[in-house]
Design a protein around this motif. Structure first.
Motif, PDB file in Angstrom:
ATOM      1  N   GLY A   1     -20.577   3.063 -41.630  1.00  0.00           N
ATOM      2  CA  GLY A   1     -20.535   2.774 -43.057  1.00  0.00           C
ATOM      3  C   GLY A   1     -19.310   3.312 -43.781  1.00  0.00           C
ATOM      4  N   ILE A   2     -18.276   3.693 -43.055  1.00  0.00           N
ATOM      5  CA  ILE A   2     -17.068   4.229 -43.682  1.00  0.00           C
ATOM      6  C   ILE A   2     -15.945   3.213 -43.559  1.00  0.00           C
ATOM      7  CG2 ILE A   2     -15.341   6.083 -43.632  1.00  0.00           C
ATOM      8  CD1 ILE A   2     -18.137   6.958 -44.548  1.00  0.00           C
ATOM      9  N   THR A   3     -15.294   2.942 -44.672  1.00  0.00           N
ATOM     10  CA  THR A   3     -14.129   2.059 -44.699  1.00  0.00           C
ATOM     11  C   THR A   3     -12.888   2.915 -44.857  1.00  0.00           C
ATOM     12  OG1 THR A   3     -15.440   0.341 -45.769  1.00  0.00           O
ATOM     13  CG2 THR A   3     -13.043   0.130 -45.913  1.00  0.00           C
TER      14      THR A   3
ATOM     15  N   LEU B   1     -10.678   7.126 -47.500  1.00  0.00           N
ATOM     16  CA  LEU B   1     -11.954   6.849 -46.852  1.00  0.00           C
ATOM     17  C   LEU B   1     -13.005   6.593 -47.918  1.00  0.00           C
ATOM     18  CD1 LEU B   1     -10.250   8.389 -44.720  1.00  0.00           C
ATOM     19  CD2 LEU B   1     -12.382   9.293 -43.849  1.00  0.00           C
ATOM     20  N   TYR B   2     -13.728   5.464 -47.780  1.00  0.00           N
ATOM     21  CA  TYR B   2     -14.773   5.068 -48.715  1.00  0.00           C
ATOM     22  C   TYR B   2     -16.095   4.934 -47.966  1.00  0.00           C
ATOM     23  CZ  TYR B   2     -10.893   3.491 -51.680  1.00  0.00           C
ATOM     24  OH  TYR B   2      -9.753   3.417 -52.426  1.00  0.00           O
ATOM     25  N   GLY B   3     -17.189   5.160 -48.650  1.00  0.00           N
ATOM     26  CA  GLY B   3     -18.505   4.937 -48.074  1.00  0.00           C
ATOM     27  C   GLY B   3     -19.484   5.995 -48.513  1.00  0.00           C
ATOM     28  N   GLU B   4     -20.626   6.031 -47.834  1.00  0.00           N
ATOM     29  CA  GLU B   4     -21.672   6.997 -48.140  1.00  0.00           C
ATOM     30  C   GLU B   4     -22.245   7.526 -46.839  1.00  0.00           C
ATOM     31  OE1 GLU B   4     -24.298   4.700 -50.593  1.00  0.00           O
ATOM     32  OE2 GLU B   4     -23.256   5.342 -52.402  1.00  0.00           O
ATOM     33  N   VAL B   5     -22.559   8.811 -46.832  1.00  0.00           N
ATOM     34  CA  VAL B   5     -23.164   9.458 -45.666  1.00  0.00           C
ATOM     35  C   VAL B   5     -24.377  10.255 -46.113  1.00  0.00           C
ATOM     36  CG1 VAL B   5     -21.015   9.568 -44.337  1.00  0.00           C
ATOM     37  CG2 VAL B   5     -21.593  11.429 -45.873  1.00  0.00           C
ATOM     38  N   GLU B   6     -25.129  10.787 -45.149  1.00  0.00           N
ATOM     39  CA  GLU B   6     -26.402  11.437 -45.470  1.00  0.00           C
ATOM     40  C   GLU B   6     -26.299  12.918 -45.778  1.00  0.00           C
ATOM     41  OE1 GLU B   6     -27.859  12.178 -40.911  1.00  0.00           O
ATOM     42  OE2 GLU B   6     -28.264  10.259 -41.858  1.00  0.00           O
ATOM     43  N   SER B   7     -25.129  13.545 -45.544  1.00  0.00           N
ATOM     44  CA  SER B   7     -25.027  14.980 -45.816  1.00  0.00           C
ATOM     45  C   SER B   7     -23.567  15.393 -46.018  1.00  0.00           C
ATOM     46  CB  SER B   7     -25.612  15.795 -44.664  1.00  0.00           C
ATOM     47  OG  SER B   7     -24.780  15.702 -43.527  1.00  0.00           O
ATOM     48  N   PRO B   8     -23.360  16.486 -46.747  1.00  0.00           N
ATOM     49  CA  PRO B   8     -21.996  17.008 -46.905  1.00  0.00           C
ATOM     50  C   PRO B   8     -21.385  17.412 -45.559  1.00  0.00           C
ATOM     51  CG  PRO B   8     -23.451  17.996 -48.534  1.00  0.00           C
ATOM     52  CD  PRO B   8     -24.320  17.225 -47.577  1.00  0.00           C
TER      53      PRO B   8
ATOM     54  N   ILE C   1     -16.445  13.915 -40.577  1.00  0.00           N
ATOM     55  CA  ILE C   1     -15.647  12.686 -40.573  1.00  0.00           C
ATOM     56  C   ILE C   1     -14.223  12.989 -41.024  1.00  0.00           C
ATOM     57  CG2 ILE C   1     -15.345  10.466 -41.768  1.00  0.00           C
ATOM     58  CD1 ILE C   1     -18.468  10.286 -41.694  1.00  0.00           C
ATOM     59  N   LEU C   2     -14.083  13.740 -42.106  1.00  0.00           N
ATOM     60  CA  LEU C   2     -12.742  14.095 -42.589  1.00  0.00           C
ATOM     61  C   LEU C   2     -11.973  14.908 -41.552  1.00  0.00           C
ATOM     62  CD1 LEU C   2     -13.538  14.991 -46.288  1.00  0.00           C
ATOM     63  CD2 LEU C   2     -12.292  13.003 -45.438  1.00  0.00           C
TER      64      LEU C   2
ATOM     65  N   SER D   1     -10.625  11.475 -49.623  1.00  0.00           N
ATOM     66  CA  SER D   1     -12.013  11.084 -49.405  1.00  0.00           C
ATOM     67  C   SER D   1     -12.659  10.596 -50.692  1.00  0.00           C
ATOM     68  CB  SER D   1     -12.811  12.280 -48.868  1.00  0.00           C
ATOM     69  OG  SER D   1     -14.183  11.970 -48.847  1.00  0.00           O
ATOM     70  N   ASP D   2     -13.258   9.421 -50.599  1.00  0.00           N
ATOM     71  CA  ASP D   2     -14.129   8.909 -51.651  1.00  0.00           C
ATOM     72  C   ASP D   2     -15.481   8.599 -51.002  1.00  0.00           C
ATOM     73  OD1 ASP D   2     -14.975   8.126 -54.107  1.00  0.00           O
ATOM     74  OD2 ASP D   2     -13.994   6.167 -54.072  1.00  0.00           O
ATOM     75  N   ILE D   3     -15.940   9.553 -50.181  1.00  0.00           N
ATOM     76  CA  ILE D   3     -17.201   9.412 -49.453  1.00  0.00           C
ATOM     77  C   ILE D   3     -18.289  10.132 -50.246  1.00  0.00           C
ATOM     78  CG2 ILE D   3     -18.453   9.924 -47.336  1.00  0.00           C
ATOM     79  CD1 ILE D   3     -15.786   9.895 -45.859  1.00  0.00           C
ATOM     80  N   GLY D   4     -19.293   9.387 -50.634  1.00  0.00           N
ATOM     81  CA  GLY D   4     -20.414   9.964 -51.364  1.00  0.00           C
ATOM     82  C   GLY D   4     -21.518  10.417 -50.425  1.00  0.00           C
ATOM     83  N   VAL D   5     -22.392  11.271 -50.928  1.00  0.00           N
ATOM     84  CA  VAL D   5     -23.523  11.766 -50.154  1.00  0.00           C
ATOM     85  C   VAL D   5     -24.806  11.192 -50.739  1.00  0.00           C
ATOM     86  CG1 VAL D   5     -24.798  13.810 -49.424  1.00  0.00           C
ATOM     87  CG2 VAL D   5     -22.306  13.896 -49.561  1.00  0.00           C
ATOM     88  N   ILE D   6     -25.571  10.511 -49.900  1.00  0.00           N
ATOM     89  CA  ILE D   6     -26.862   9.961 -50.295  1.00  0.00           C
ATOM     90  C   ILE D   6     -27.915  11.004 -49.981  1.00  0.00           C
ATOM     91  CG2 ILE D   6     -28.584   8.181 -49.843  1.00  0.00           C
ATOM     92  CD1 ILE D   6     -26.344   6.369 -48.964  1.00  0.00           C
ATOM     93  N   ARG D   7     -28.730  11.324 -50.922  1.00  0.00           N
ATOM     94  CA  ARG D   7     -29.820  12.280 -50.710  1.00  0.00           C
ATOM     95  C   ARG D   7     -31.050  11.498 -50.235  1.00  0.00           C
ATOM     96  NH1 ARG D   7     -27.264  16.944 -50.490  1.00  0.00           N
ATOM     97  NH2 ARG D   7     -26.114  17.394 -52.375  1.00  0.00           N
TER      98      ARG D   7
END
Length: 69
Positions: A12-14, A24-31, A37-38, A52-58
């Motif tokens: 899920g990372i672009t 880097l864009y996308g969302e992951v499940e934890s910091p 990834i970084l 990084s523009d990767i968000g964390v989904i809770r």
């Protein structure tokens, strides 16, 4: 690279190449997952700035049962 690495297996990372580096864009499940990834991307491309523009989904289990009519 991120999808094929068994320790990451993240699809899920672009990654976008910009004039001044990679974004880097996308969302992951934890910091922790975001940091891993970084770390892997900066190791693979040590001379390229990475943003990084990767968000964390809770993602948590529901706290109460849903009642349907």
């Amino acid at each position: 690279m991120l999808a094929e690495d068994p320790a990451v297996a993240e699809q899920g990372i672009t990654v976008v190449r910009r004039e001044r580096g990679l974004v880097l864009y996308g969302e992951v499940e934890s910091p922790h997952r975001r940091e891993e990834i970084l770390r892997r991307v900066t190791e693979r491309f040590p001379d390229v700035p990475v943003t990084s523009d990767i968000g964390v989904i809770r993602a948590q289990a529901p706290s109460q049962a849903e009642e349907l009519p």
